[in-house]
Design a protein around this motif. Structure first.
Motif, PDB file in Angstrom:
ATOM      1  N   ARG A  35      -7.514 -36.394  -6.403  1.00  0.00           N
ATOM      2  CA  ARG A  35      -7.506 -37.845  -6.617  1.00  0.00           C
ATOM      3  C   ARG A  35      -8.818 -38.302  -7.244  1.00  0.00           C
ATOM      4  O   ARG A  35      -8.827 -39.107  -8.184  1.00  0.00           O
ATOM      5  CB  ARG A  35      -7.269 -38.558  -5.288  1.00  0.00           C
ATOM      6  CG  ARG A  35      -7.189 -40.069  -5.334  1.00  0.00           C
ATOM      7  CD  ARG A  35      -5.915 -40.562  -6.000  1.00  0.00           C
ATOM      8  NE  ARG A  35      -6.005 -40.652  -7.465  1.00  0.00           N
ATOM      9  CZ  ARG A  35      -4.951 -40.611  -8.278  1.00  0.00           C
ATOM     10  NH1 ARG A  35      -3.741 -40.475  -7.796  1.00  0.00           N
ATOM     11  NH2 ARG A  35      -5.124 -40.706  -9.584  1.00  0.00           N
ATOM     12  N   ASP A  91      -9.263 -39.838 -11.029  1.00  0.00           N
ATOM     13  CA  ASP A  91      -9.856 -41.172 -11.184  1.00  0.00           C
ATOM     14  C   ASP A  91     -11.095 -41.120 -12.063  1.00  0.00           C
ATOM     15  O   ASP A  91     -11.295 -41.982 -12.934  1.00  0.00           O
ATOM     16  CB  ASP A  91     -10.201 -41.752  -9.812  1.00  0.00           C
ATOM     17  CG  ASP A  91      -8.968 -42.123  -9.001  1.00  0.00           C
ATOM     18  OD1 ASP A  91      -7.848 -42.039  -9.562  1.00  0.00           O
ATOM     19  OD2 ASP A  91      -9.122 -42.472  -7.819  1.00  0.00           O
ATOM     20  N   THR A 120      -6.211 -43.027 -13.334  1.00  0.00           N
ATOM     21  CA  THR A 120      -5.956 -43.658 -12.040  1.00  0.00           C
ATOM     22  C   THR A 120      -4.469 -43.903 -11.792  1.00  0.00           C
ATOM     23  O   THR A 120      -4.060 -44.076 -10.633  1.00  0.00           O
ATOM     24  CB  THR A 120      -6.709 -44.993 -11.933  1.00  0.00           C
ATOM     25  OG1 THR A 120      -6.328 -45.829 -13.040  1.00  0.00           O
ATOM     26  CG2 THR A 120      -8.217 -44.775 -11.966  1.00  0.00           C
ATOM     27  N   GLY A 127      -4.960 -39.679   0.155  1.00  0.00           N
ATOM     28  CA  GLY A 127      -4.513 -40.436  -1.004  1.00  0.00           C
ATOM     29  C   GLY A 127      -3.246 -39.953  -1.670  1.00  0.00           C
ATOM     30  O   GLY A 127      -2.952 -40.370  -2.805  1.00  0.00           O
TER      31      GLY A 127
END
Length: 332
Positions: free
Chosen positions: A186, A190, A195, A250
């Motif tokens: 994650r 990002d 994202t 996440g």
């Protein structure tokens, strides 16, 4: 004979096909099925997988045809696995994140042709790409045993996930069962500006004998087993814990794999998960159904639909299956 004085007669709700449809509590729909596909480097025509009759290792051209069929059938997502040339494998699995690696080329070709018409999910693991067939680079522990290096594997998954996102994947699916893999991926996505790329975590993935035919499908080089990082089939709470950790890290989806022998895990994860839950009807499940139906022992269409309905009934929001496009046609 005098009628029985029964307070309830449940059979009233089973009298006709229309009545049964009216009260059905579980529904299979094409949009909840994910078609699993394999693309192989260095072949000129699709190659049937011997232990999975009816399934193929595809060329870059034929995989586009399969994706088109899936879209026409109403399938909303594919899961794509790459099969590299043997000479491209190394102990790190580095072709997995190479721009010209077979999986990334296939992702790019599919995204270029179909755009956002279907969700492109890519397998984010190294077992197909390493010369030793394990899900990450190897190291030696303090006792001299050869083991998969957890943290080095996670670093490689991050490179692989970013490469897949660059190629056009809408979703990555880390399946190596390394600790901390979801949080690291994650962050890597990002940091690279991706994202919006989702993560489907293989959260409760068991060291299962049901995976056998899959190793033919991806040309696995594995010698040994993966019991030191995939879960023990005897354990229930561990699967729940792994899913909880992935959600905290996440994950946008969590998955239980295999499905049939682990429906209790699917149910438990579905009962608490705030994110969608997937289950994977794996190669061994497919092969058993195909073998039994080929011998005339079972009704193929009925047993396929029953097996998928059971997975859905257990709590899976979506099912990864080799039958997805075919079943979508039946449902339509």
């Amino acid at each position: 004979m005098k009628n029985l004085e029964l307070p309830f007669r449940p059979r009233r709700l089973r009298t006709t096909a229309a009545m049964r449809s009216l009260v059905a509590q579980t529904e299979l729909t094409p949009r909840n099925l994910i078609q699993v596909l394999f693309v192989r480097d260095g072949i000129e025509s699709p190659q049937e997988i011997a232990s999975m009759p009816g399934q193929y290792q595809h060329t870059l051209d034929s995989v586009l045809d399969e994706v088109s069929r899936a879209i026409d059938a109403g399938i909303a997502c594919i899961d794509l696995f790459g099969v590299p040339l043997d000479e491209d494998k190394d102990d790190q699995g580095s072709v997995a994140w190479a721009e010209d690696g077979i999986l990334n080329r296939a992702i790019a070709a599919i995204r270029h042709k179909f755009g956002n018409d279907i969700v492109i999910m890519a397998d984010t693991c190294l077992d197909e790409f390493t010369s030793h067939g394990h899900c990450g680079p190897l190291t030696t522990d303090q006792f001299g045993n050869t083991v998969v290096d957890n943290d080095a594997s996670v670093e490689s998954y991050c490179k692989m996930a970013v490469a897949q996102a660059k190629a056009g994947a809408h979703m990555v699916s880390p399946s190596g069962m390394m600790d901390g893999q979801v949080a690291a991926i994650r962050q890597a996505l990002d940091d690279a500006g991706f994202t919006d790329v989702a993560i489907m975590a293989y959260s409760a993935k068991y060291a299962s004998a049901f995976f056998g035919p899959f190793r033919d499908a991806v040309g696995s080089s594995l010698d040994g087993d993966r019991k030191s990082y995939q879960q023990d089939p005897a354990n229930r709470r561990e699967g729940v814990l792994e899913a909880q950790l992935d959600i905290e890290e996440g994950a946008d989806f969590v998955m239980v794999k295999p499905a049939m022998a682990y429906l209790d895990i699917v149910r438990e994860v579905a009962d608490f998960s705030p994110v969608p839950v997937a289950a994977y009807q794996v190669s061994g499940e497919y092969a058993m159904i195909e073998a039994a139906s080929a011998n005339g022992w079972v009704d193929r269409e009925r047993i396929v639909l029953e097996s998928l309905s059971g997975i859905k009934r257990a709590g899976a929001d979506m099912i990864l299956t080799y039958y997805a496009t075919e079943v979508a046609g039946w449902l339509k």
